[in-house]
Design a protein around this motif. Structure first.
Motif, short mmCIF file in Angstrom:
data_model
loop_
_atom_site.label_atom_id
_atom_site.label_comp_id
_atom_site.label_asym_id
_atom_site.label_seq_id
_atom_site.Cartn_x
_atom_site.Cartn_y
_atom_site.Cartn_z
N MET A 1 -14.80 11.11 -6.42
CA MET A 1 -14.76 9.94 -5.59
C MET A 1 -14.66 8.74 -6.52
N VAL A 2 -13.63 7.94 -6.34
CA VAL A 2 -13.44 6.80 -7.23
C VAL A 2 -13.56 5.45 -6.53
N ALA A 3 -13.50 5.43 -5.21
CA ALA A 3 -13.65 4.16 -4.49
C ALA A 3 -14.08 4.44 -3.06
N LYS A 4 -14.90 3.55 -2.52
CA LYS A 4 -15.28 3.66 -1.12
C LYS A 4 -15.82 2.32 -0.66
N GLY A 5 -15.78 2.09 0.63
CA GLY A 5 -16.29 0.84 1.16
C GLY A 5 -16.08 0.75 2.66
N TYR A 6 -16.69 -0.23 3.25
CA TYR A 6 -16.57 -0.50 4.68
C TYR A 6 -15.92 -1.86 4.88
N GLY A 7 -15.33 -2.07 6.03
CA GLY A 7 -14.82 -3.38 6.41
C GLY A 7 -13.79 -3.94 5.45
N VAL A 8 -14.05 -5.15 4.96
CA VAL A 8 -13.11 -5.84 4.08
C VAL A 8 -12.88 -5.04 2.79
N VAL A 9 -13.92 -4.44 2.27
CA VAL A 9 -13.78 -3.64 1.04
C VAL A 9 -12.86 -2.45 1.30
N GLU A 11 -10.54 -2.21 3.58
CA GLU A 11 -9.18 -2.72 3.76
C GLU A 11 -8.53 -3.03 2.42
N ALA A 12 -9.29 -3.57 1.48
CA ALA A 12 -8.75 -3.87 0.14
C ALA A 12 -8.41 -2.58 -0.60
N ARG A 16 -4.60 -1.63 -1.81
CA ARG A 16 -4.27 -1.31 -3.22
C ARG A 16 -3.67 0.08 -3.33
N ALA A 17 -4.17 1.02 -2.54
CA ALA A 17 -3.60 2.37 -2.55
C ALA A 17 -2.15 2.34 -2.10
N ARG A 18 -1.90 1.63 -1.02
CA ARG A 18 -0.51 1.55 -0.51
C ARG A 18 0.40 0.85 -1.51
N GLU A 19 -0.10 -0.19 -2.18
CA GLU A 19 0.70 -0.88 -3.20
C GLU A 19 1.07 0.07 -4.33
N ALA A 20 0.22 1.03 -4.60
CA ALA A 20 0.46 2.01 -5.67
C ALA A 20 1.18 3.25 -5.14
N ASN A 21 1.66 3.18 -3.90
CA ASN A 21 2.36 4.30 -3.26
C ASN A 21 1.50 5.54 -3.13
N VAL A 22 0.20 5.33 -2.93
CA VAL A 22 -0.72 6.43 -2.67
C VAL A 22 -0.78 6.61 -1.16
#
Length: 73
Positions: A1-9, A11-12, A16-22
């Motif tokens: 697990m490298v990232a997780k969050g709720y709400g605004v986090v 969404e960010a 970023r994942a979509r920007e990196a084509n993930v």
């Protein structure tokens, strides 16, 4: 697990994942389970099947196959 969050986090992280084509998969049940995993931790064995099914689905999607077709028996 490298990232997780709720709400605004969250969404960010998704942006970023979509920007990196993930590929971003919407699975509230899997998200709820993975939110219990600490950052920088391995996925627990209890979630191996769920994660493997998701990876197989992504593989079929990226290979141009029907992602919802049943896999090999």
């Amino acid at each position: 697990m490298v990232a997780k969050g709720y709400g605004v986090v969250a969404e960010a992280i998704i942006a970023r994942a979509r920007e990196a084509n993930v590929y971003v998969h919407d699975s509230p049940t899997l998200v709820n389970l993975l939110m219990q995993v600490d950052l920088d931790s391995h996925v627990p064995p209890q979630l191996y099947v769920a994660v493997a099914e998701l990876l197989a689905w992504i593989y079929r999607l990226e290979s141009g196959l029907d992602p919802d077709a049943p896999g090999p028996a």
